[in-house]
Scaffold this active site. Structure first.
Site, PDB file in Angstrom:
ATOM      1  N   THR A  11      -9.363  11.584  -5.444  1.00  0.00           N
ATOM      2  CA  THR A  11      -9.323  12.155  -4.316  1.00  0.00           C
ATOM      3  C   THR A  11      -7.741  12.080  -3.413  1.00  0.00           C
ATOM      4  O   THR A  11      -7.326  12.939  -3.211  1.00  0.00           O
ATOM      5  CB  THR A  11     -10.017  10.930  -3.314  1.00  0.00           C
ATOM      6  OG1 THR A  11     -11.553  11.236  -3.959  1.00  0.00           O
ATOM      7  CG2 THR A  11     -10.100  11.607  -1.963  1.00  0.00           C
ATOM      8  N   LYS A 100      -3.965  -0.868  -3.334  1.00  0.00           N
ATOM      9  CA  LYS A 100      -3.673  -2.114  -2.588  1.00  0.00           C
ATOM     10  C   LYS A 100      -3.812  -3.352  -3.706  1.00  0.00           C
ATOM     11  O   LYS A 100      -3.249  -4.351  -3.447  1.00  0.00           O
ATOM     12  CB  LYS A 100      -4.774  -2.279  -1.557  1.00  0.00           C
ATOM     13  CG  LYS A 100      -6.202  -1.941  -1.800  1.00  0.00           C
ATOM     14  CD  LYS A 100      -7.071  -2.027  -0.721  1.00  0.00           C
ATOM     15  CE  LYS A 100      -8.494  -1.591  -1.223  1.00  0.00           C
ATOM     16  NZ  LYS A 100      -8.432  -0.269  -1.620  1.00  0.00           N
ATOM     17  N   VAL A 127      -2.101   0.126   2.788  1.00  0.00           N
ATOM     18  CA  VAL A 127      -2.804  -0.722   4.230  1.00  0.00           C
ATOM     19  C   VAL A 127      -2.944   0.365   5.288  1.00  0.00           C
ATOM     20  O   VAL A 127      -2.097   1.078   5.474  1.00  0.00           O
ATOM     21  CB  VAL A 127      -1.877  -1.877   4.593  1.00  0.00           C
ATOM     22  CG1 VAL A 127      -2.679  -2.505   5.650  1.00  0.00           C
ATOM     23  CG2 VAL A 127      -1.766  -2.869   3.319  1.00  0.00           C
ATOM     24  N   GLY A 129      -4.551   3.274   5.430  1.00  0.00           N
ATOM     25  CA  GLY A 129      -4.527   4.696   5.060  1.00  0.00           C
ATOM     26  C   GLY A 129      -3.430   5.419   5.579  1.00  0.00           C
ATOM     27  O   GLY A 129      -2.205   5.379   5.481  1.00  0.00           O
ATOM     28  N   ASP A 196     -11.802  -5.630   0.576  1.00  0.00           N
ATOM     29  CA  ASP A 196     -10.838  -4.778   0.708  1.00  0.00           C
ATOM     30  C   ASP A 196      -9.928  -4.911   1.775  1.00  0.00           C
ATOM     31  O   ASP A 196      -8.769  -4.991   1.825  1.00  0.00           O
ATOM     32  CB  ASP A 196     -11.508  -3.446   0.879  1.00  0.00           C
ATOM     33  CG  ASP A 196     -10.564  -2.236   1.197  1.00  0.00           C
ATOM     34  OD1 ASP A 196     -10.058  -1.540   0.406  1.00  0.00           O
ATOM     35  OD2 ASP A 196     -10.422  -2.103   2.529  1.00  0.00           O
ATOM     36  N   LYS A 200      -5.654  -6.213   1.985  1.00  0.00           N
ATOM     37  CA  LYS A 200      -4.595  -5.524   2.690  1.00  0.00           C
ATOM     38  C   LYS A 200      -4.105  -6.574   3.746  1.00  0.00           C
ATOM     39  O   LYS A 200      -2.781  -6.629   4.067  1.00  0.00           O
ATOM     40  CB  LYS A 200      -5.435  -4.645   3.606  1.00  0.00           C
ATOM     41  CG  LYS A 200      -5.996  -3.227   2.783  1.00  0.00           C
ATOM     42  CD  LYS A 200      -6.852  -2.408   3.451  1.00  0.00           C
ATOM     43  CE  LYS A 200      -7.337  -1.110   2.737  1.00  0.00           C
ATOM     44  NZ  LYS A 200      -8.224  -0.472   3.367  1.00  0.00           N
TER      45      LYS A 200
END
Lengths: 406, 406
Positions: A11, A100, A127, A129, A196, A200
């Site tokens: 992606t 990350k 971090v 996006g 997740d 970050k």
């Protein structure tokens, strides 16, 4: 011409190629030179995609090509990403990554190799996006002591909590919906358990402290226990519930935590809804600031990756990033972190209030119409450890505890 | 040691000295060298202040001292700031300024001198006070075509509009209150007429287009006509009213405007209240982003100034700023800009609706309980010019028009 190699055509990788195709002219103006994607490394072939002519399967092609000045790592995972990135840096190639897990684990070492080689290891996309946060911390918020960073750093869980809050839906059904429309993975653990967000905030904590903060050392609680009833209390209190990842410095000690928290409407993060992310920063002279945007998604993430490529291209032989040392930071113990707590308790408030006041001090009672056989209360500010001590005596009576972010 | 001179010891100037005193150690780490305020230029003396030993009254002391590498201009106004800044740059000294009037008028020329001399002219604090926006545009949002920047760029008017919205107060009384507590000047024209916001959006428009945008070319409407009744309509419609400064690109043409606008709750700027500022940015691949913080105030503004000093110190002989050419940008004509309009009209809706539909198309009627003898309606999306044409026929019937920001 500046030649780059993109490792991983998933992606984000395909987004990077698309962004460079779409905005190539403007990007070339900004760099003062054209960007050329020379190779795309992937184990797969893409016969239907014009990218196929650039697809290679062997990393050695990249490392041995002196024309490649910047390597973009968007494969994800620790290996082989770590080996490829380290070898690239040691070979004098700048590296840009969105990974990350890699940055949280090996950031200090990779930054130090880049510094030694006088090149750059950049990771804006790791971090938040598309939200610019790493570079602002590195080069804009440089007059301040950063005393707090608190972020909504995971879009999946924020989408789910927003649905639960506004639509009264339950956890299981919003998770299913998020999975059905592609916002959540089939195995949603990394998102819903807070892992997740935890990686970050570990990266951000390392950056502001200048030392290694291991994500394993950060207390991390996800959103899996948040119920329809919790949201009803939140509404009754005029708050909302968000999964916050935060890092705060008190008296020189940095404490970090990931947990669902109640927020009041005057908090800048209160209105961050859906898949959006935001990062609140408090500096000792700046005061409050917030950065808001798309925390994930193909093009926003690719935008951040390509902005790092531009930065790397403008600084090919000049190290620009803040370092963080490999030396580990001793975090403030969770038990000494202070805040207010919201507690849902079984039973009848009139019968228990005296006892609760004895244990928790001057609490504030919350009742929600229709929720019988239980009540809620908010404690004064107290240490986590003191809360734990008291909670033990009420173990079988506490239905849920949610932290309050003031 | 890096020696700097601070020109102007007013609010921001004394803030700059305070920030360097307070965070000097951390700042020195970031630069890799200590900062020293060698001179403070002011026409006044400050006998009670330890700064007095550094106070000088003659700019020639600064320009003739080769030890001064960075000059901080926080005097405000065009002259003598312009002459001092230009001479400093020509003498090879980096300049940092918070002076929006100077940057809006002479930014292109001063940037080009800095580039020629391979030094820097930096002005983060000129827009959005402590909010990092100039440097993020310059070095973070570099993978995008920036299609829109819309900001709440003036804290005074945002404070006033917030009070009017939440407390139902009228314009005159909130202005008086803002003046009494120091948020508004005795002569509030620059704020309330939108001139301050207009200079700031001119700077941002110049930066994203790379050409000179003169603030005099931007349509600018202040908040002086906003009434208690307007706010009641806004509430009834689920909107709020904010003074927006915006710059949008359609089909390659950039249109800019400053005007009070109605905003719906899903707009990221809806919840920016009080003296806070925020800047919404839309990039063609990034999507939506927002930067939020203190738009003014001694320490937040000084934080931005000092962050520029750090950037200048890290790049003493290396130009890092995006240029904008002195060539003037031809802005999109206001008359061809498109949006929806909210109109308050005298009279009885039943009698007029057919006529209004004939002129404005499929409008949406808004009634507010207790406001008799008038009604409101929202037009479909139309050009400003087409609105003007229609408004002429209703000149004596239109009580007020407020734009809608969708």
């Amino acid at each position: 011409m500046i030649n780059i190699a993109v490792m991983g055509y998933g992606t984000v990788g395909s987004g990077v190629v698309e962004v460079i195709d779409t905005n190539g002219e403007r990007i070339a103006q900004r760099i003062g030179d054209a960007l050329n994607v020379k190779y795309v490394l992937d184990i797969r072939d893409f016969p239907e995609d014009p990218i196929q002519e650039k697809v290679i399967h062997d990393f050695e092609t990249i490392i041995s090509d002196d024309e490649i000045q910047i390597v973009v790592e968007v494969m994800g995972g620790i290996e082989p990403a770590y080996t490829f990135v380290k070898r690239s840096l040691l070979a004098g190639k700048c590296v840009v990554t969105s990974n990350k897990a890699l940055v949280a684990k090996h950031g200090a070492e990779l930054l130090s190799i880049a510094k030694e080689k006088n090149i750059n290891f950049l990771f804006e996309a790791s971090v938040g996006g598309g939200i610019p946060i790493i570079r602002p911390l590195n080069s804009s918020l440089t007059a301040d002591e950063i005393e707090e960073i608190t972020g909504i750093l995971n879009g999946t869980t924020n989408y789910m909590l927003t649905k639960m809050f506004y639509e009264g839906a339950d956890y299981a059904s919003v998770l299913k919906e998020a999975q059905d429309n592609g916002y959540a993975e089939r195995n949603p653990e990394a998102d819903v358990e807070g892992y997740d967000a935890c990686r970050k905030i570990a990266i951000l904590s390392s950056l502001i402290s200048g030392q290694q903060v291991d994500f394993e050392d950060i207390y991390c609680e996800g959103i899996t226990q948040i119920t329809v009833e919790d949201m009803r209390y939140a509404k009754a209190m005029g708050t909302t519930i968000k999964l916050l990842a935060s890092s705060k410095t008190h008296a020189g000690r940095l404490g970090a935590m990931v947990a669902p928290c109640m927020l009041y409407p005057d908090h800048p993060l209160y209105n961050v809804n859906g898949v959006f992310n935001a990062i609140f920063v408090h500096g000792n002279v700046l005061g409050d600031a917030m950065f808001y945007g798309s925390g994930a998604g193909k093009l926003p993430t690719a935008s951040a990756v390509v902005s790092d490529v531009v930065e790397a291209a403008k600084n090919l032989n000049r190290n620009v990033m803040t370092m963080w040392k490999e030396e580990k930071l001793r975090l403030e113990d969770k038990s000494s972190m202070k805040r207010r707590f919201f507690i849902r308790m079984k039973g009848n408030v009139e019968e228990k209030i005296e006892d609760i006041r004895y244990s928790f001090g001057d609490v504030e009672i919350v009742k929600v119409d229709g929720l019988d056989g239980e009540f809620g209360f908010v404690t004064p500010i107290m240490m986590e450890g003191d809360y734990d001590t008291r909670a033990k005596s009420y173990e079988d009576q506490i239905l849920h505890m949610i932290r309050i972010e003031d």
